[in-house]
Design a protein around this motif. Sequence first.
Motif, mmCIF file in Angstrom:
data_model
loop_
_atom_site.group_PDB
_atom_site.id
_atom_site.type_symbol
_atom_site.label_atom_id
_atom_site.label_comp_id
_atom_site.label_asym_id
_atom_site.label_seq_id
_atom_site.Cartn_x
_atom_site.Cartn_y
_atom_site.Cartn_z
ATOM 1 N N HIS A 1 -29.421 -106.514 -9.956
ATOM 2 C CA HIS A 1 -28.707 -107.408 -10.859
ATOM 3 C C HIS A 1 -28.486 -108.809 -10.300
ATOM 4 O O HIS A 1 -28.199 -109.728 -11.053
ATOM 5 N N GLU B 1 -32.079 -99.412 -16.542
ATOM 6 C CA GLU B 1 -30.812 -99.122 -15.844
ATOM 7 C C GLU B 1 -30.805 -97.684 -15.306
ATOM 8 O O GLU B 1 -30.242 -97.409 -14.243
ATOM 9 N N VAL C 1 -33.359 -106.785 -14.981
ATOM 10 C CA VAL C 1 -32.979 -105.883 -13.893
ATOM 11 C C VAL C 1 -34.241 -105.262 -13.277
ATOM 12 O O VAL C 1 -34.365 -105.151 -12.054
ATOM 13 N N HIS D 1 -31.704 -107.935 -20.880
ATOM 14 C CA HIS D 1 -30.996 -107.635 -19.629
ATOM 15 C C HIS D 1 -31.724 -106.608 -18.745
ATOM 16 O O HIS D 1 -31.972 -106.844 -17.562
ATOM 17 N N ASP E 1 -25.300 -95.990 -19.497
ATOM 18 C CA ASP E 1 -24.590 -96.910 -18.608
ATOM 19 C C ASP E 1 -23.269 -97.410 -19.182
ATOM 20 O O ASP E 1 -22.190 -96.989 -18.751
HETATM 21 ZN ZN ZN Z 1 -27.073 -103.935 -16.092
#
Ligand code: ZN
Length: 351
Positions: free
Chosen positions: A246, A177, A267, A263, A129
């Motif tokens: 998000h 992600e 998500v 994080h 990402d």
């Molecule tokens: Zn992210």
Amino acid sequence: EKITLSLGENSYDILLESGCLDRAGELLNLNRKVLVVTDSGVPAEYADTVAFSALAAEIVRIPRGEASKNFDHFHLLLRRMLEFGMGRGDCVAAVGGGVVGDLAGFAAACYMRGIDFYNIPTTVLSQVDSSIGGKTAIDLDGFKNIVGAFHQPRRVLVDPRTLSTLPRRQVANGLAEAVKMALCFDAEGFARYETADMDKELSSLSAGQPVPMLERVILDALRTKKNVVEQDEKEHGLRRVLNFGHTLGHGIESLHEENGLLHGECVALGMLPMCSSAVRERLLPVLERLGLPVTCSADPERVMQAVVHDKKLYAGKVHTIFVDEVGSFTERDLSPEELKSLYQQYFFASQ
Ligand code: ZN
Ligand code: NAD
């Protein structure tokens, strides 16, 4: 595997190949001054490998963690570049996760109005990402990524072997992600998470053995991200779809000091209420098998406060992405109340 991002004069290649870090000297133009930026959690030999291949190198090792993505370290990097006598023709190389990449990329974007930048991502999150797409940034006064620039790298080296030292929780965090991208754009890719024995794969990873499935899902994610960035380099439209999960995710993440979540984990949670029940039935076991969280007790009121605080409201609505069918998405503008009720219904009513 070589993936080319076609962005006119900003075009560049992403090389995905086991062991490519060791070939940095031939794959990158290091025949000049190179500022190698890494952090205290990244095994030192990764940055050393790059530095040894350079004509002249300085290594800057910042403390690990998001807190280093700040103005002080930005200042530090620029000062080191100046002291090292770097000119327009020299370059910066990031060796680490998204924190190192975002900070070093931003310094490269600003020094002498922009010098060459190479990214050698060493976390799953940065490999799938953050290293692709040219977004660079630092945080300021509690606002994440609030100061930054678009500055595309000259080349990205993705070496899955560097992941063998990455803690398993960080591996799953990054895969969240990748799962997100598959859900929105790549039904075939998503099915791989359902059939692959990820557990076995992750054990092989830490044992330094081959991880064909992991490499395959990294490749899927890179291809998806390539397509999205090529169509929307500066995030005017399509690229916003990558914010799937998000909106609520950031709200949950704002309470990370209490819930301790990373994080990607936020998500993962943020995606669940934004799927149709059919999609959710397939997503749940995938997340569970990766070891990602699927239940959340973060207070709805406070989650929504954070959502409204950091998302700009358009005519009182929050722009959100839904996945009603694996591999495609729809966009919906919801009032904060509607979003809150989706969150509440999913995490507090259904159990
Ligand atoms: Zn992210
Ligand atoms: P990170 O950079 O903090 O890395 C996570 C941890 O892993 C760190 O402690 C690091 O020291 C350690 N580590 C890194 N590589 C390792 C390795 N090979 N072996 C062992 N340990 C290793 O976190 P991250 O998840 O990679 O990135 C998060 C950051 O990325 C956030 O700041 C986020 O804002 C940013 N981000 C940017 C973009 C973008 O488009 N630029 C996209 C998504 C996220």
